[in-house]
Design an enzyme around this catalytic site. Structure first.
Site, mmCIF file in Angstrom:
data_model
loop_
_atom_site.group_PDB
_atom_site.id
_atom_site.type_symbol
_atom_site.label_atom_id
_atom_site.label_comp_id
_atom_site.label_asym_id
_atom_site.label_seq_id
_atom_site.Cartn_x
_atom_site.Cartn_y
_atom_site.Cartn_z
ATOM 1 C CB CYS A 65 27.608 38.599 -20.657
ATOM 2 S SG CYS A 65 27.561 37.545 -19.219
ATOM 3 C CE1 TYR B 229 -3.831 2.930 8.608
ATOM 4 C CE2 TYR B 229 -3.632 4.544 6.846
ATOM 5 C CZ TYR B 229 -3.512 4.202 8.184
ATOM 6 O OH TYR B 229 -3.099 5.136 9.085
ATOM 7 C CD GLU C 202 -2.563 -1.136 2.730
ATOM 8 O OE1 GLU C 202 -2.441 -0.147 3.499
ATOM 9 O OE2 GLU C 202 -3.290 -2.110 2.977
ATOM 10 C CE LYS D 239 9.256 7.470 6.354
ATOM 11 N NZ LYS D 239 9.325 7.781 7.777
ATOM 12 C CB CYS E 235 24.317 40.279 -16.837
ATOM 13 S SG CYS E 235 25.637 40.799 -17.928
ATOM 14 C CG ASP F 284 3.718 12.509 4.799
ATOM 15 O OD1 ASP F 284 3.585 12.218 6.007
ATOM 16 O OD2 ASP F 284 4.646 13.203 4.367
ATOM 17 C CE LYS G 133 4.873 5.311 7.108
ATOM 18 N NZ LYS G 133 4.389 6.596 7.547
ATOM 19 C CB CYS H 187 30.722 40.005 -18.716
ATOM 20 S SG CYS H 187 29.202 40.937 -18.440
ATOM 21 C CD GLU I 222 -1.875 8.457 7.734
ATOM 22 O OE1 GLU I 222 -2.256 7.514 8.466
ATOM 23 O OE2 GLU I 222 -0.797 9.052 7.900
ATOM 24 C CB CYS J 181 27.624 40.553 -14.847
ATOM 25 S SG CYS J 181 27.692 38.900 -15.554
HETATM 26 S S1 IVH Z 1 -1.007 0.545 8.754
HETATM 27 C C1 IVH Z 1 -0.657 -1.521 12.662
HETATM 28 N N1 IVH Z 1 -1.073 1.514 6.338
HETATM 29 O O1 IVH Z 1 1.950 5.500 8.881
HETATM 30 C C2 IVH Z 1 -0.470 -0.806 11.393
HETATM 31 N N2 IVH Z 1 -0.349 2.928 8.089
HETATM 32 O O2 IVH Z 1 4.459 5.277 10.320
HETATM 33 C C3 IVH Z 1 -1.150 0.487 11.395
HETATM 34 N N3 IVH Z 1 0.176 5.203 7.371
HETATM 35 O O3 IVH Z 1 0.548 5.178 12.053
HETATM 36 C C4 IVH Z 1 -0.766 1.334 10.291
HETATM 37 N N4 IVH Z 1 -0.291 4.920 5.243
HETATM 38 O O4 IVH Z 1 -0.529 6.848 10.364
HETATM 39 C C5 IVH Z 1 -0.781 1.753 7.622
HETATM 40 N N5 IVH Z 1 -1.240 2.244 4.150
HETATM 41 C C6 IVH Z 1 -0.944 2.490 5.412
HETATM 42 C C7 IVH Z 1 -0.514 3.740 5.870
HETATM 43 C C8 IVH Z 1 -0.214 3.934 7.211
HETATM 44 C C9 IVH Z 1 0.105 5.782 6.161
HETATM 45 C C10 IVH Z 1 0.639 5.882 8.586
HETATM 46 C C11 IVH Z 1 -0.175 5.594 9.822
HETATM 47 C C12 IVH Z 1 0.785 4.912 10.725
HETATM 48 C C13 IVH Z 1 2.083 5.486 10.266
HETATM 49 C C14 IVH Z 1 3.283 4.653 10.672
#
Ligand code: IVH
Length: 670
Positions: free
Chosen positions: A430, A223, A112, A312, A424, A116, A114, A409, A171, A406
């Site tokens: 130049c 998620y 999945e 990451k 310039c 932010d 991640k 030049c 999230e 400049c």
């Molecule tokens: S699973 C027990 N899935 O990342 C697992 N977390 O650094 C619970 N996050 O606390 C988290 N995308 O806030 C999961 N696809 C994803 C996620 C995700 C973002 C965040 C979430 C978590 C943090 C951990």
């Protein structure tokens, strides 16, 4: 000597402070990568010296304690975080450990993105949303139900067959477009902007007034599941995600199953490649063991499950010291401040230079030499300095000064009023601007040197043989014939073309020397007004402003150009080498131009020039261009897909020209 205990205490202190700013104030003091580094250092010390672990160590908890502004919510099941992997090796180690603990050689995963943003837990009873809470410290979060209810993507009621009670985790995030718009407004109001979308999302969610949250275009991706009652769970995470989707909860379209760890790593690379194009920020990918029974076997450690890991992406932001600022001169003479940095690993590479864009940006960001600054490198984008960590500012910093001359030049540098970019003024001399200036000088509507192509200019400049336009007129046939892709014949043609171009017109010459903001029309107007080069060189601002089409900015550029002694030497050299033009009788009215008194209307699109260029060229020949056809119109120029103006011309019996007809008229006139 600092002992491990002292260092651990210092790290704990710093991490506490940063975590407070991050989680409670939504205003992080340092980039995530810096935080991660401090965290890892503390973790490493604690692994080596377990006796140094304190109960309040940041490694012992997930987030920060809840803020008192919101009611606390005790999570029925703790909201865990994820362990991080920063390299392929760490991912493979995770996989091997999972294989050993589960006794399974083959582990299937779901990959999945991640997201932010910030984690929330949504509780539905009999399908109705009754509570929304932040993660807080993992055990107790904050009640943000009223605010979460304003997020359109969060269903207030689940569709289909809902359990008696279910807690869903996901999230909350702010799409990039919403983030930029929000910061644009804050900036317009003179308010403090958010550093990144995640902090903006956190700020929006933790508003005391839900009406404000409602104005922010927050989204959610679900998620995971928390506690559930009165429902038969599926056996895999993939099926669970489908279940969430069928309840009407948003689930990422980017989730994908992976047969093995190699497939996980492939998906990581694919998402990394997509990252810059996504409409929201992701900071990595998450690998989750798909089989829910195996997850039970694998269990968890203090802070995170053993069945999942966050891989990451290399951090896009990191902090480093700004050692100096130098100015680079671009091909158009624009001066760009470039930051010289203590080398820092960011976005997957080591960066020691970054752009600061322009002086306005430096001032807006209040960046000073000696500052600790945040450098950003996103995808293939040129690294930039995004902000200064002003709270860490040392005493001996100094402000960035734009150089008055400049750096290439030595000509004066000017920054026209209202412009962000300083330039310039040594356009003819130049070396940074040389190729561009020469290409313009020889172009058809300037000196019109037939056969002097870009590649040839590149060779002549590259070898150092041609440094200014005057040098072109010293090229010999023998010399030219020796160059790449040049035969005897083309060399002799080129020498003849250079010879022909010496007999020019004042307007062309003024245009050719490339004074900023002086296009063809202005060049013609200046030629008409001053009649010869010397009076133009001598003209003061008032005389320049008296010329039609010349405003204060153009007047300033003209003055500065002729104030540069080096530019004057080139003009003198051109004349010494035989460049000449008839002087114009300035008593005569522009009525003498070939198209004077003729009125044109343009309709439809042209192939060889834009409508704007056509207009400029007609004007340069003394013609007038108007918007509507009348009996007084002399010509209607009709390109492809002409409008009703063509019908009108035909009705009124106005002469209609096609593109070739216009070209013939302009060439004949010129
Ligand atoms: S699973 C027990 N899935 O990342 C697992 N977390 O650094 C619970 N996050 O606390 C988290 N995308 O806030 C999961 N696809 C994803 C996620 C995700 C973002 C965040 C979430 C978590 C943090 C951990």
């Amino acid at each position: 000597m600092t002992t491990a205990a002292q260092r651990a205490a210092a790290l704990r202190e710093q991490l506490h402070e940063h975590a407070y700013r991050y989680y409670v104030l939504d205003d992080p003091g340092i980039p995530d990568a810096d935080y991660d580094q401090l965290y890892r250092e503390l973790e490493a010390i604690e692994v080596e010296h377990p006796e140094l672990v304190t109960p309040d160590s940041p490694t012992q908890r997930v987030g920060a304690p809840p803020d008192s502004a919101f009611e606390p919510v005790r999570h029925r099941l703790p909201m865990l975080s994820l362990s991080n992997a920063f390299s392929e090796q760490e991912v493979r180690d995770f996989h091997r450990r999972a294989q050993q603990r589960s006794g399974e050689a083959e582990l299937r995963y779901v990959v999945e993105p991640k997201m932010d943003g910030l984690a929330v837990s949504l509780t539905y009873e009999q399908g109705v949303l009754i509570k929304a809470a932040t993660r807080g410290d993992g055990r107790t979060g904050e009640d943000v139900t009223a605010n979460v209810r304003t997020i359109h993507q969060v269903p207030l009621r689940l569709s289909g067959d809902a359990p008696a009670r279910v807690e869903i985790r996901g999230e909350i995030y702010l799409p990039l477009a919403g983030f930029r718009e929000m910061n644009r407004r804050l900036e317009a109001d003179g308010a403090k902007t958010f550093v990144n979308p995640r902090n903006a999302a956190a700020g929006a969610l933790r508003q005391l007034d839900p009406a404000i949250t409602a104005q922010r275009p927050l989204g959610i991706v679900c998620y995971a599941l928390g506690d559930i009652e009165g429902f038969r769970l599926p056996t895999t995470h993939s099926a669970l995600l489908e279940q969430l989707r069928s309840w009407g909860l948003p689930v990422s379209e980017l989730n994908q199953p992976a047969e093995d760890i190699d497939a996980c790593l492939d998906r990581y690379a694919a998402l990394q490649a997509m990252r810059a194009e996504l409409p929201f920020e992701i900071d990595g990918v998450v690998y989750k063991v798909d089989d829910l029974a195996l997850r039970e076997t694998l269990g968890q450690v203090a802070r995170a499950p053993r069945w999942a890991i966050a891989h990451k992406f290399p951090a896009e932001e990191a902090s480093t010291r700004l050692l100096d600022v130098e100015f680079q001169v671009g091909r158009t003479g624009a001066l760009t401040p470039v930051a010289r940095l203590a080398p820092v690993f960011v976005g997957g590479v080591t960066v020691s230079n970054a752009t600061l864009h322009n002086m306005d940006e430096i001032e807006r960001k209040d960046v000073r030499i000696g500052d600790q600054v945040v450098v950003r490198r996103a995808g293939d984008v040129i690294p930039e300095v995004v902000r200064a960590l002003t709270e860490q500012r040392p005493a001996d910093v100094h402000r960035v000064q734009q150089p008055p001359q400049c750096p290439v030049c030595g000509s004066d540098v000017i920054r026209a009023e209202g412009e962000a970019i300083a330039r310039c003024t040594g356009g003819l001399v130049c070396s940074a601007q040389r190729e561009g200036a020469l290409r313009h000088f020889v172009s058809r509507r300037a000196m019109d040197v037939d056969g002097m192509g870009d590649k040839l200019i590149e060779q002549l400049v590259g070898s150092g043989r041609v440094q200014s336009p005057a040098d072109l007129y010293t090229l010999t046939q023998a010399e030219l014939a020796g160059l790449e892709r040049m035969g005897e014949k083309s060399a002799s043609n080129l020498v003849a073309a250079l010879e022909r171009s010496k007999h020019t017109e004042l307007g062309r010459l003024i245009y050719a020397i490339g004074i900023r903001e002086v296009g063809e029309v202005t060049a013609q107007a200046l030629a008409q007004a001053f009649g010869d080069l010397q009076p133009l060189i001598d003209a003061d601002e008032a005389a320049l402003l008296a010329v039609p089409d010349v405003g204060p900015i153009v007047a300033q550029h003209v003055r500065l150009f002729f104030e540069q002694a080096q530019n004057l030497s080139v003009l003198q050299a051109l004349q010494d080498l035989g460049v000449n033009w008839p002087s114009i009788d300035i008593a005569a009215k522009p009525a003498e131009l070939p198209l004077s008194g003729k009125t044109f209307v343009l309709t439809g699109s042209l192939d060889t020039m834009t409508r704007d260029e056509a207009k400029q060229r007609i004007q340069a020949m003394g013609g007038k261009v108007t918007g509507s056809v009348s009996k007084k119109t002399d010509y209607v120029v009709a390109g492809a897909d002409p409008g009703s103006k063509l019908d009108k011309a035909q009705t009124l019996g106005v002469e209609v020209l096609d593109e070739a007809g216009l070209a013939a008229l302009l060439d004949g006139a010129g």
